[in-house]
Design an enzyme around this catalytic site. Structure first.
Site, mmCIF file in Angstrom:
data_model
loop_
_atom_site.group_PDB
_atom_site.id
_atom_site.type_symbol
_atom_site.label_atom_id
_atom_site.label_comp_id
_atom_site.label_asym_id
_atom_site.label_seq_id
_atom_site.Cartn_x
_atom_site.Cartn_y
_atom_site.Cartn_z
ATOM 1 C CG ASP A 111 -49.762 17.696 -18.161
ATOM 2 O OD1 ASP A 111 -49.054 16.671 -18.132
ATOM 3 O OD2 ASP A 111 -49.714 18.537 -19.081
ATOM 4 N NE ARG A 123 -43.447 13.238 -22.874
ATOM 5 C CZ ARG A 123 -43.547 14.441 -22.321
ATOM 6 N NH1 ARG A 123 -42.656 14.832 -21.467
ATOM 7 N NH2 ARG A 123 -44.523 15.250 -22.632
ATOM 8 C CB CYS A 171 -40.880 15.596 -17.753
ATOM 9 S SG CYS A 171 -41.233 17.177 -17.019
ATOM 10 N NE ARG A 200 -39.428 22.038 -18.560
ATOM 11 C CZ ARG A 200 -39.955 20.855 -18.844
ATOM 12 N NH1 ARG A 200 -39.635 19.807 -18.134
ATOM 13 N NH2 ARG A 200 -40.789 20.728 -19.844
ATOM 14 C CE LYS A 222 -45.491 23.289 -19.420
ATOM 15 N NZ LYS A 222 -44.961 22.332 -20.407
ATOM 16 C CG ASN A 223 -48.551 22.051 -22.251
ATOM 17 O OD1 ASN A 223 -47.371 22.331 -22.050
ATOM 18 N ND2 ASN A 223 -49.151 21.018 -21.688
HETATM 19 C C1 UD1 Z 1 -48.351 17.216 -24.351
HETATM 20 C C2 UD1 Z 1 -48.139 18.213 -23.238
HETATM 21 C C3 UD1 Z 1 -47.881 17.482 -21.924
HETATM 22 C C4 UD1 Z 1 -48.995 16.484 -21.634
HETATM 23 C C5 UD1 Z 1 -49.231 15.562 -22.834
HETATM 24 C C6 UD1 Z 1 -50.431 14.647 -22.665
HETATM 25 C C7 UD1 Z 1 -47.142 20.084 -24.405
HETATM 26 C C8 UD1 Z 1 -45.952 20.935 -24.618
HETATM 27 N N1 UD1 Z 1 -46.996 19.040 -23.567
HETATM 28 O O1 UD1 Z 1 -47.147 16.493 -24.489
HETATM 29 O O2 UD1 Z 1 -47.812 18.459 -20.879
HETATM 30 O O3 UD1 Z 1 -48.655 15.698 -20.519
HETATM 31 O O4 UD1 Z 1 -49.451 16.364 -24.025
HETATM 32 O O5 UD1 Z 1 -51.564 15.401 -22.413
HETATM 33 O O6 UD1 Z 1 -48.211 20.349 -24.925
HETATM 34 N N2 UD1 Z 1 -46.414 9.178 -28.147
HETATM 35 C C9 UD1 Z 1 -45.965 8.207 -29.016
HETATM 36 N N3 UD1 Z 1 -45.432 8.590 -30.211
HETATM 37 C C10 UD1 Z 1 -45.343 9.900 -30.575
HETATM 38 C C11 UD1 Z 1 -45.824 10.891 -29.700
HETATM 39 C C12 UD1 Z 1 -46.360 10.492 -28.487
HETATM 40 O O7 UD1 Z 1 -46.037 7.016 -28.701
HETATM 41 O O8 UD1 Z 1 -44.855 10.189 -31.680
HETATM 42 C C13 UD1 Z 1 -46.971 8.779 -26.855
HETATM 43 C C14 UD1 Z 1 -46.133 9.333 -25.704
HETATM 44 O O9 UD1 Z 1 -45.046 8.502 -25.405
HETATM 45 C C15 UD1 Z 1 -47.142 9.372 -24.579
HETATM 46 C C16 UD1 Z 1 -48.441 9.674 -25.296
HETATM 47 O O10 UD1 Z 1 -48.223 9.377 -26.669
HETATM 48 O O11 UD1 Z 1 -47.236 8.116 -23.945
HETATM 49 C C17 UD1 Z 1 -48.915 11.112 -25.145
HETATM 50 O O12 UD1 Z 1 -48.008 11.973 -25.731
HETATM 51 P P1 UD1 Z 1 -48.446 13.324 -26.453
HETATM 52 O O13 UD1 Z 1 -49.921 13.493 -26.435
HETATM 53 O O14 UD1 Z 1 -47.714 13.370 -27.749
HETATM 54 O O15 UD1 Z 1 -47.819 14.375 -25.456
HETATM 55 P P2 UD1 Z 1 -46.882 15.596 -25.793
HETATM 56 O O16 UD1 Z 1 -47.394 16.318 -26.990
HETATM 57 O O17 UD1 Z 1 -45.466 15.199 -25.742
#
Ligand code: UD1
Length: 422
Positions: free
Chosen positions: A308, A123, A118, A400, A22-23
């Site tokens: 995850d 985030r 979620c 999802r 999915k990701n």
């Molecule tokens: C992706 C995955 C999700 C997984 C996560 C961590 C997809 C679609 N989703 O989510 O399933 O759980 O990686 O492996 O690929 N953060 C910030 N600022 C930002 C962006 C992120 O502080 O601009 C923080 C988030 O709040 C969180 C952490 O970084 O605490 C990890 O987020 P991130 O690696 O960005 O996850 P996603 O890409 O949203």
């Protein structure tokens, strides 16, 4: 909303075919926005998140056709007619923010609603914003939308992430492919889905080196072409189904599984006394007797233990022998499954980012509520070994991220059915 009913106590036996990730699919699909030529993705999972991404891309003017029952997606962005990702679609799924980098790179401007997804933590989007600013974009937040402009186009630059965000690395990587000059991404995320994206972008003509390491270098090119790309195996679905026989007993072979996708997870299974063997077709997991042993788990960016898989691992540790401590370091609010597992007789204490799980002999079926995607499946897993019936309500999030979960588990002997909600 639909519910899933699981009757516990049946050992599992058989094979489960693991779907495409999915990701990975959710970042490969927006890559279409970078090119006027078609992008064909094979091995795409059949999930509601994929439908949401389809709707989002179509709202921008891309053409998306699902073939072979959704396992192949043909995407074409030759005639984009909008650069606004609307709140009504974006709120359903955080990965919608992955259109920001490609739109900005191709069109020079984009307006993207702040995402939903979620409810597992704050985030924010700051890492995405600073990365694109390092490539010359000007971005401001107005009325819940990020308004991004790259006057004269994006220019290569150096991005230093304070945290290796998956989504921000993907947005930066896609944007950099069409930026003028060289981009260096330091402290880049190393997840297999990023390597998969880079592989696909290279097929489209991008010049990328270092993906899978913490330093990615991209030489911008003038244009990208079309490509055909097979989506990498879903390591989270893989880990989830590998845990099913550990919890329920029996033996399951996960077809398409590879050790390199789940090394840190398999290390924990070994510590718990669980046997994992590589087969010609995938990975086989068996438990024919003793309860697994307690293990401590800390979630970390890849190659560490994936956040995850934390909820599913907790479901397993509820009936392990001894006390385990799970530390969640990626999301601040990701233990919502704990009180639901407690309703099933688990002994869990949560203190901030730590959960202490005291293994019990057996869980008992109960009505429980699915709060987020991975929490939903952890409750189903727990139900596989619980005495009596577990009814997992509100499985909307499950669809999802997991295709045909009741068919896949049913085929290896689980007593599981879906009940349609009002
Ligand atoms: C992706 C995955 C999700 C997984 C996560 C961590 C997809 C679609 N989703 O989510 O399933 O759980 O990686 O492996 O690929 N953060 C910030 N600022 C930002 C962006 C992120 O502080 O601009 C923080 C988030 O709040 C969180 C952490 O970084 O605490 C990890 O987020 P991130 O690696 O960005 O996850 P996603 O890409 O949203």
């Amino acid at each position: 909303m639909d519910s899933i009913i699981v009757k516990g106590g049946t050992p599992l036996k058989g094979k489960i075919r693991i779907a495409g990730a999915k990701n990975a699919a959710l970042t490969l699909m927006p890559a279409t926005l970078l090119s006027e030529e078609p992008l064909t993705l094979t091995n795409t999972p059949r999930l509601s998140d994929i439908k949401t991404m389809t709707l989002l891309l179509q709202s921008l003017g891309a053409e998306v056709s699902a073939l072979h029952d959704g396992k192949v997606q043909v995407l074409s962005s030759h005639g984009l007619n909008s650069t606004t990702a609307d709140y009504e679609i974006v709120r359903k799924m955080r990965a919608s923010n992955l259109v920001l980098g490609p739109l900005l790179a191709r069109e020079g401007h984009a307006v993207v609603s702040l995402p939903g997804g979620c409810a597992i933590g704050a985030r924010p989007m700051d890492l995405h914003v600073t990365a694109l600013e390092a490539l010359g974009a000007e971005i401001e937040l107005k009325d819940g939308y990020l308004h991004a402009v790259a006057r004269g186009g994006l220019k290569g630059g150096t991005i230093d992430f304070r945290f290796a965000s998956v989504g921000a690395t993907e947005n930066a990587l896609m944007a950099a492919t069409l930026a003028k000059g060289t981009t260096v991404i330091n402290n880049a995320a190393r997840e297999p889905e990023i390597v998969d994206l880079a592989d696909c972008l290279r097929k489209m003509g991008a010049q990328i080196e270092g993906d899978g390491t913490t330093r990615i270098e991209v030489q911008g090119v003038d244009r990208l072409g079309g490509a055909t790309h097979q989506v990498v195996t879903d390591r989270i679905e893989l880990g989830t189904y590998m845990l099913a026989p550990v919890i329920a007993g029996g033996e399951v072979e996960c077809i398409g599984g590879r050790l390199s996708l789940v090394e840190s997870f398999v290390e924990k299974l070994h510590q718990a006394g669980v046997e994992v063997t590589e087969t010609a077709e995938g990975l086989k997991v068996a438990r024919n007797g003793d309860r697994p042993r307690a293990v401590d788990v800390t979630t970390e960016p890849f190659p560490g233990f994936p956040t995850d898989l934390q909820a599913q691992m907790m479901a397993m540790l509820c009936t392990a022998e001894g006390t385990s401590v799970l530390e969640e370091k990626i999301f601040e609010n990701r233990f919502m499954h704990a009180p639901e597992l407690v309703r099933m007789g688990a002994s869990i204490e949560v203190h901030g980012g730590h959960a202490t799980v005291h293994g019990v002999d057996r869980l008992k079926g109960a009505p429980v509520m699915a709060t987020d995607l991975r929490a939903s499946v952890s409750l189903i897993l727990a139900g596989l070994a619980a005495e009596g019936e577990t009814r997992v309500n509100r499985v909307y999030h499950l669809d999802r991220g997991y295709e045909h979960v009741e068919e896949k588990l049913g085929a290896v002997g689980a007593q599981i059915e879906r009940v349609a909600g009002e």
